[in-house]
Write a protein that holds these residues in place. Sequence first.
Motif, PDB file in Angstrom:
ATOM      1  N   ARG A   1      -5.944   0.081 -13.926  1.00  0.00           N
ATOM      2  CA  ARG A   1      -5.241  -0.464 -12.774  1.00  0.00           C
ATOM      3  C   ARG A   1      -5.649  -1.912 -12.562  1.00  0.00           C
ATOM      4  O   ARG A   1      -6.767  -2.297 -12.866  1.00  0.00           O
ATOM      5  CB  ARG A   1      -5.578   0.319 -11.497  1.00  0.00           C
TER       6      ARG A   1
ATOM      7  N   HIS B   1      -1.774  -2.241  -5.951  1.00  0.00           N
ATOM      8  CA  HIS B   1      -2.240  -2.253  -7.335  1.00  0.00           C
ATOM      9  C   HIS B   1      -1.052  -2.117  -8.279  1.00  0.00           C
ATOM     10  O   HIS B   1       0.041  -1.723  -7.872  1.00  0.00           O
ATOM     11  CB  HIS B   1      -3.240  -1.121  -7.592  1.00  0.00           C
TER      12      HIS B   1
ATOM     13  N   TYR C   1      -6.018  -4.472  -9.479  1.00  0.00           N
ATOM     14  CA  TYR C   1      -6.080  -4.675  -8.035  1.00  0.00           C
ATOM     15  C   TYR C   1      -6.135  -6.182  -7.762  1.00  0.00           C
ATOM     16  O   TYR C   1      -6.371  -6.966  -8.673  1.00  0.00           O
ATOM     17  CB  TYR C   1      -7.314  -3.986  -7.442  1.00  0.00           C
TER      18      TYR C   1
ATOM     19  N   ARG D   1       0.850  -1.193   0.000  1.00  0.00           N
ATOM     20  CA  ARG D   1       0.000   0.000   0.000  1.00  0.00           C
ATOM     21  C   ARG D   1       0.884   1.241   0.000  1.00  0.00           C
ATOM     22  O   ARG D   1       1.918   1.282   0.656  1.00  0.00           O
ATOM     23  CB  ARG D   1      -0.912  -0.019   1.219  1.00  0.00           C
TER      24      ARG D   1
ATOM     25  N   ASN E   1      -8.943  -2.856  -0.746  1.00  0.00           N
ATOM     26  CA  ASN E   1      -9.714  -2.425  -1.914  1.00  0.00           C
ATOM     27  C   ASN E   1     -10.912  -1.568  -1.493  1.00  0.00           C
ATOM     28  O   ASN E   1     -11.237  -0.578  -2.141  1.00  0.00           O
ATOM     29  CB  ASN E   1     -10.191  -3.626  -2.733  1.00  0.00           C
TER      30      ASN E   1
ATOM     31  N   ASP F   1      -9.717   1.966  -0.826  1.00  0.00           N
ATOM     32  CA  ASP F   1      -8.935   2.629  -1.870  1.00  0.00           C
ATOM     33  C   ASP F   1      -9.666   3.856  -2.428  1.00  0.00           C
ATOM     34  O   ASP F   1     -10.810   3.761  -2.883  1.00  0.00           O
ATOM     35  CB  ASP F   1      -8.631   1.652  -3.007  1.00  0.00           C
TER      36      ASP F   1
END
Length: 96
Positions: free
Chosen positions: A42, A25, A44, A13, A52, A55
């Motif tokens: 992107r 990601h 993920y 992260r 997620n 995000d």
Amino acid sequence: TGLCAFETIKPGRVPFNDGRLMAPHITLWIVARGINLGLHTRLYFSDEEKANAEDPILARVEHRLRVPTLIAERQGDMYVFDVHLQGEKETVFFDS
């Protein structure tokens, strides 16, 4: 065949510009013959549900039913991510 495979280390992260943490990601930029502009999206990870959900970029996807087009599914020791350029399963692409 349209198949692409790559090997990398799963990212961690990182902070968004306002300090909130983004989910792990990988940023993808897709170019191909017949596509006038590169497509930015992107990837993920399906096993990062909590991250997620927090995000800030995923939260901006207006049509929530399209969020799964950004999630790579874990299959054994790898992730599978299908990019769809159009149609019902069209991947979410970003302006920049």
